[in-house]
Write a protein that holds these residues in place. Structure first.
Motif, short mmCIF file in Angstrom:
data_model
loop_
_atom_site.label_atom_id
_atom_site.label_comp_id
_atom_site.label_asym_id
_atom_site.label_seq_id
_atom_site.Cartn_x
_atom_site.Cartn_y
_atom_site.Cartn_z
N UNK A 289 71.35 88.39 -24.02
CA UNK A 289 70.19 89.26 -24.23
C UNK A 289 70.20 89.84 -25.65
N UNK A 290 71.37 90.29 -26.07
CA UNK A 290 71.47 90.88 -27.41
C UNK A 290 71.24 89.84 -28.50
N UNK A 291 71.85 88.67 -28.34
CA UNK A 291 71.67 87.63 -29.36
C UNK A 291 70.22 87.16 -29.43
N UNK A 292 69.58 87.00 -28.28
CA UNK A 292 68.18 86.57 -28.32
C UNK A 292 67.30 87.63 -28.96
N UNK A 293 67.58 88.89 -28.70
CA UNK A 293 66.84 89.96 -29.39
C UNK A 293 67.01 89.84 -30.90
N UNK A 294 68.25 89.65 -31.33
CA UNK A 294 68.52 89.60 -32.77
C UNK A 294 67.94 88.34 -33.41
N UNK A 295 68.00 87.23 -32.70
CA UNK A 295 67.47 85.98 -33.25
C UNK A 295 65.94 85.97 -33.27
N UNK A 296 65.33 86.33 -32.15
CA UNK A 296 63.89 86.20 -32.03
C UNK A 296 63.16 87.32 -32.77
N UNK A 297 63.55 88.57 -32.53
CA UNK A 297 62.80 89.70 -33.08
C UNK A 297 63.25 90.08 -34.49
N UNK A 298 64.54 90.01 -34.76
CA UNK A 298 65.03 90.47 -36.07
C UNK A 298 65.13 89.35 -37.10
N UNK A 299 65.38 88.11 -36.64
CA UNK A 299 65.55 87.00 -37.59
C UNK A 299 64.36 86.05 -37.56
N UNK A 300 63.45 86.25 -36.62
CA UNK A 300 62.21 85.49 -36.53
C UNK A 300 62.46 84.00 -36.29
N UNK A 301 63.49 83.69 -35.51
CA UNK A 301 63.79 82.30 -35.19
C UNK A 301 62.79 81.79 -34.15
N UNK A 302 62.35 80.57 -34.39
CA UNK A 302 61.46 79.91 -33.44
C UNK A 302 61.90 78.46 -33.28
N UNK A 303 61.32 77.79 -32.30
CA UNK A 303 61.74 76.43 -31.97
C UNK A 303 61.66 75.52 -33.19
N UNK A 304 62.75 74.80 -33.44
CA UNK A 304 62.81 73.85 -34.55
C UNK A 304 63.38 74.43 -35.83
N UNK A 305 63.55 75.74 -35.90
CA UNK A 305 64.17 76.33 -37.10
C UNK A 305 65.59 75.81 -37.26
N UNK A 306 65.99 75.63 -38.52
CA UNK A 306 67.32 75.12 -38.81
C UNK A 306 68.18 76.30 -39.26
N UNK A 307 69.15 76.65 -38.40
CA UNK A 307 69.94 77.88 -38.54
C UNK A 307 71.36 77.54 -38.97
N UNK A 308 71.76 78.06 -40.12
CA UNK A 308 73.12 77.83 -40.64
C UNK A 308 73.84 79.16 -40.80
N UNK A 309 75.12 79.19 -40.43
CA UNK A 309 75.98 80.31 -40.79
C UNK A 309 77.33 79.74 -41.18
N UNK A 310 77.82 80.12 -42.36
CA UNK A 310 79.15 79.66 -42.75
C UNK A 310 80.19 80.49 -41.99
#
Length: 653
Positions: A289-310
Motif C-alpha cells: 500500500x505504501x509503495x503504490x502510494x509513493x509510486x502512483x501519487x508521488x512519482x506519477x508512475x503509470x503502465x509502461x513507464x521505465x523505472x530505474x534505481x541504482x
C-alpha cells in the motif's frame, strides 16, 4: 525574488495521477482538495478515509475487509486493515502480456529482458519448486544475489506462497551474511556463483562453502549462474542449480496465498555499525500500500513507464524498485559499478532504453559533478522526466548541477525515509515546484513534524524528524523480539508514543524539508547542534576535495569538557593537504555557515568508510578516534578504511 528550479506545466498538472486521485475523491463524495497542501492535510487528519481511497485508486488486488484501523491511538500497536487478505506477488504479477517486465544490464555487457508473461511463467515454476521443497507460509527464504532478474523471480516465488524474503548483496562477506541470515533461520538460500564489479570477476563459491557451514537452517542451496553458464557446485553442501531445481515443473496458474495484511513479507536489516544488525520485519499489506502510494501519487508512475534505481539487493531501494511492477512499470535493473565506461554506463542505459524515471544516490550525483560529466550534453535523455535521489542529503549545489548538466526540464525529487519503514517520510510530488536544496513535501498519510529537544513542533528551525500518528508501513516488529522491547527502544524511547526517526531536519516555508544529517551524528561544540551535512556542503564544493567526514571529538581527551569539530578530507589523487588548503577550507565554512562550524582540526585520509549502500559512517569513525569498538564491520563496504583514523597524531592531546 526567489524562483523554483522547476515547476510543472499546466498539462502536467492536469494529467498527473495525483490530480486524477483528487478528482476521484471529490466525485465520490470525498473532500474537494484544490492542491497538494489541502490533500496532505486531509490525508493525515482522516487516515481511515485516506488509505482505503489509495487502496481503491491503485487497484490493489485482495479483500480489504470492513475495518481500516484498529487501536489507532496506539503507537506502536495500531493495526491496519485487520480483516484484509491479500498477496504481494499477486499484485506485482497482475499483467500477462508480452511487454517488457524486466530489462537487465550487467557491467560485464550481459543484457537480457523478460516479458510479463515470461515472468509469470518463471515465478510459477519456481513457486512450485519451493512448495515441493516443503516451504510454507512464514518460512524464510533468503537471497545472496546480485541485482538480477532471477533475484526478482525468487522473491516473487517466495512471496506468492507466503514465505518471508530477505536478501543481501554478494559483496557482503561471510560474517556479514551470517550475522543477518543466522538470526532468521532461512530454509532455502538462493545464491549466485559470483558477480562482476569494476572490471573484476568475483567468485562467490568459496564463500558459499563457509556460509553453508555456519547456516545449519538452510536445507537447500539454490545456485543461480551468472558469471559462468555451468558453475561447479559439487563441493557445496545441499546445493542444486536453479535450472535443476525448477526442471520438474511446468508453468501454470499461480496459487497465490492470500494472507493477513500484516503477514511478514520482507526482513530488512539495520546497517549494524553500532551493534548486531536489527532484523526489521515488514508486512505484505503495509509495504504494498505504501509503495503504490509513493509510486502512483508521488512519482506519477503509470503502465509502461521505465523505472530505474541504482541499487543492490541489500538496500531497501531494491524492494521499493521491485514494487514498481504493481503500478505497471517496467523494471530497469543494473548490476555492477556505476563508474565503468568512464562514468557513462548508466547514462548509456538511460538513453538506449528510454528510461523515464532514474533513481540514484546523492553521493553518485556529487561524484558525477566532481568528474565534470555532463550527461545532458553527451546523451539523449529526452525520455527522462523524473530524477530521484536518496541515501544522504542532496546538497543545494547538486540541485544546480542536475539542472545545469543533466536536464533542465525534469522533476528532481530528493526523497528520504529508510529501511526502518521500507518507504519514505519525505518525497517528490509531480504537481509541486522544486525548490533548491529542498525535498518537495511530506508524504501523504505521514503525519511528519519537526520537534525541538523539548518535544514541541517547530518550523523554520532545525530539529528532530518525528511521525506523530501510525502509518501502514511501520514494521510488524523485529525478529526475535517477542515482547517488542527492542522495537520500542529503537523508535519510541526519545518521545514516547511518537516515532522518532533520527534525522536532523527543518520544515521550510514552502512546506518542504531540508535534511542536515543523522541526529546521532550531530556535532555539539559549545552546546550548539550542527548537522554534518552543513559542513560537507561547503567543503565538497572545493575542487581539491572529493569527499569529507566530520565528527565531534571529546576535548581535551583526558578530561573532556567540550567537543571540538574534526574534519577528515579525501583529496583528489596526487594532492596533499597543506596549510593553505586548510585555511581555504576553514574560510569557506566560516563564510557560509557560522564560526561554530569551523573545524578545529582538518586531517587528510586516503579513504572514507561507508556502508554497502554508500552512506558514510560518522559514528564508526567517532568510535575509532575515541578508542571504542566498532561492532559488525561486515556492514561496511570498505572496512579497511577505518585504519586511516586510528591513532592519528593530529588528534592527540
Amino acid at each position: 525574488m526567489e524562483t523554483p528550479l522547476w515547476q510543472p506545466r499546466q498539462r502536467q498538472l492536469e494529467n498527473a495521477r495525483i490530480t486524477a486521485f483528487m478528482r476521484q475523491l471529490a466525485a465520490g463524495g470525498g473532500p474537494a482538495c484544490p492542491d497538494y497542501p489541502a490533500l496532505y492535510r486531509w490525508s493525515v487528519e482522516r487516515p481511515a478515509e485516506f488509505w482505503p481511497a489509495v487502496w481503491d485508486f491503485c487497484g490493489i488486488i485482495g479483500d480489504r475487509g470492513e475495518t481500516v484501523l484498529a487501536d489507532g491511538e496506539r503507537m506502536p500497536g495500531a493495526r491496519w486493515f485487520p480483516d484484509a487478505r491479500l498477496n504481494y506477488a499477486e499484485n506485482l504479477l497482475r499483467q500477462d502480456c508480452n511487454g517488457d517486465a524486466i530489462v537487465f544490464r550487467g557491467e560485464n555487457q550481459v543484457a537480457s529482458r523478460i516479458s510479463h508473461r515470461e515472468l509469470r511463467h518463471e515465478v510459477s515454476r519456481l513457486a512450485q519448486a519451493l512448495r515441493a521443497a516443503g516451504i510454507q507460509p512464514g518460512d524464510r527464504v533468503a537471497g545472496y544475489l546480485p541485482n538480477l532478474p532471477g533475484s526478482v523471480i525468487a522473491m516473487l516465488a517466495a512471496a506468492s506462497i507466503g514465505a518471508v524474503w530477505s536478501s543481501c548483496s554478494p559483496d557482503f562477506g561471510v560474517q556479514g551474511v551470517v550475522d543477518r541470515f543466522g538470526q532468521i533461520g532461512p530454509r532455502v538460500l538462493f545464491a549466485a556463483d559470483g558477480y562482476f564489479y569494476n572490471g573484476k570477476l568475483v567468485d562467490n563459491l568459496p564463500r558459499l562453502r563457509e556460509i553453508m557451514a555456519m547456516l545449519p537452517s538452510v536445507e537447500t542451496l539454490v545456485v543461480v549462474p551468472y558469471t559462468c553458464g555451468n558453475p561447479q557446485i559439487g563441493g557445496l553442501p545441499r546445493a542444486i542449480s536453479v535450472h535443476d531445481f525448477m526442471a520438474p515443473f511446468s508453468a501454470g496458474p499461480i496459487d497465490f496465498e492470500r494472507l493477513p495484511f500484516d503477514h511478514p513479507l520482507f526482513i530488512l536489516y539495520s546497517s549494524g555499525t553500532t551493534g548486531a544488525p536489527k532484523c526489521i520485519v515488514h508486512g505484505a499489506g503495509g509495504t504494498l500500500l505504501q509503495h503504490m502510494k509513493e509510486h502512483v501519487l508521488h512519482t506519477d508512475i503509470r503502465r509502461g513507464d521505465r523505472l530505474f534505481y541504482f541499487t543492490t539487493c541489500g538496500w531497501m531501494m531494491w524492494n521499493w524498485l521491485v514494487s514498481g511492477l504493481a503500478s505497471g512499470a517496467t523494471l530497469m535493473l543494473y548490476d555492477g559499478s556505476p563508474f565503468v565506461s568512464r562514468g557513462a554506463v548508466l547514462w548509456n542505459y538511460a538513453a538506449e532504453e528510454k528510461i523515464g524515471i532514474f533513481g540514484t544516490s546523492a553521493k553518485y550525483i556529487d561524484a558525477l559533478a566532481k568528474l565534470g560529466l555532463e550527461p545532458g550534453k553527451t546523451h539523449d535523455l529526452s525520455a527522462l522526466r523524473v530524477l530521484l535521489s536518496t541515501g544522504s542529503p542532496l546538497a543545494p549545489e547538486s540541485f544546480d548541477y542536475v539542472y545545469r548538466s543533466i536536464k533542465s526540464d525534469l522533476q528532481l525529487a530528493s526523497i528520504s525515509g529508510g529501511t526502518d519503514i521500507i518507504s519514505c517520510f519525505a518525497l517528490g510530488c509531480p504537481i509541486l515546484p522544486v525548490w533548491r536544496g529542498e525535498l518537495q513535501c511530506r508524504g501523504l498519510g505521514m503525519k511528519v513534524e519537526v520537534w525541538n529537544d523539548r518535544g514541541k513542533p517547530v518550523r523554520g528551525e532545525k530539529g528532530e524528524l518525528v511521525c506523530t500518528a501510525p502509518f501502514p508501513s511501520m514494521p510488524v516488529g523485529f525478529w526475535n523480539d517477542p515482547d517488542g522491547s527492542k522495537y520500542r527502544a529503537a523508535y519510541f524511547e526519545r518521545f514516547p508514543g511518537v516515532w522518532h526517526h533520527g534525522d536532523y531536519v527543518e520544515l521550510t516555508r514552502h512546506d518542504g524539508l531540508m535534511i542536515f544529517g543523522r541526529s546521532d551524528a550531530v556535532l555539539n561544540p559549545g552546546g550548539v547542534r550542527i548537522g554534518t551535512a552543513e559542513i560537507y556542503r561547503q567543503v565538497e564544493q572545493l575542487e581539491e576535495v572529493v569527499e569529507s567526514l566530520a565528527i565531534g571529538q571529546d576535548w581535551p581527551p583526558q578530561q573532556p569538557a567540550d567537543v571540538r569539530v574534526v574534519l577528515f578530507v579525501r583529496l583528489r589523487e596526487g594532492l596533499t593537504l597543506d596549510s593553505a588548503l586548510i585555511e581555504r577550507i576553514r574560510q569557506r565554512i566560516r563564510d557560509n555557515t557560522t564560526p561554530r562550524h569551523v573545524p578545529a582540526v582538518v586531517v587528510q585520509v586516503a579513504d572514507i568508510p561507508r556502508t554497502k549502500s554508500g552512506k558514510i559512517v560518522e559514528i564508526a569513525v567517532r568510535n575509532v578516534v575515541h578508542g571504542l569498538p566498532v561492532r559488525n564491520i561486515e556492514a561496511l563496504a570498505n572496512p579497511e578504511a577505518l585504519d586511516h583514523f586510528r591513532d592519528r597524531r593530529e588528534l592527540r592531546g
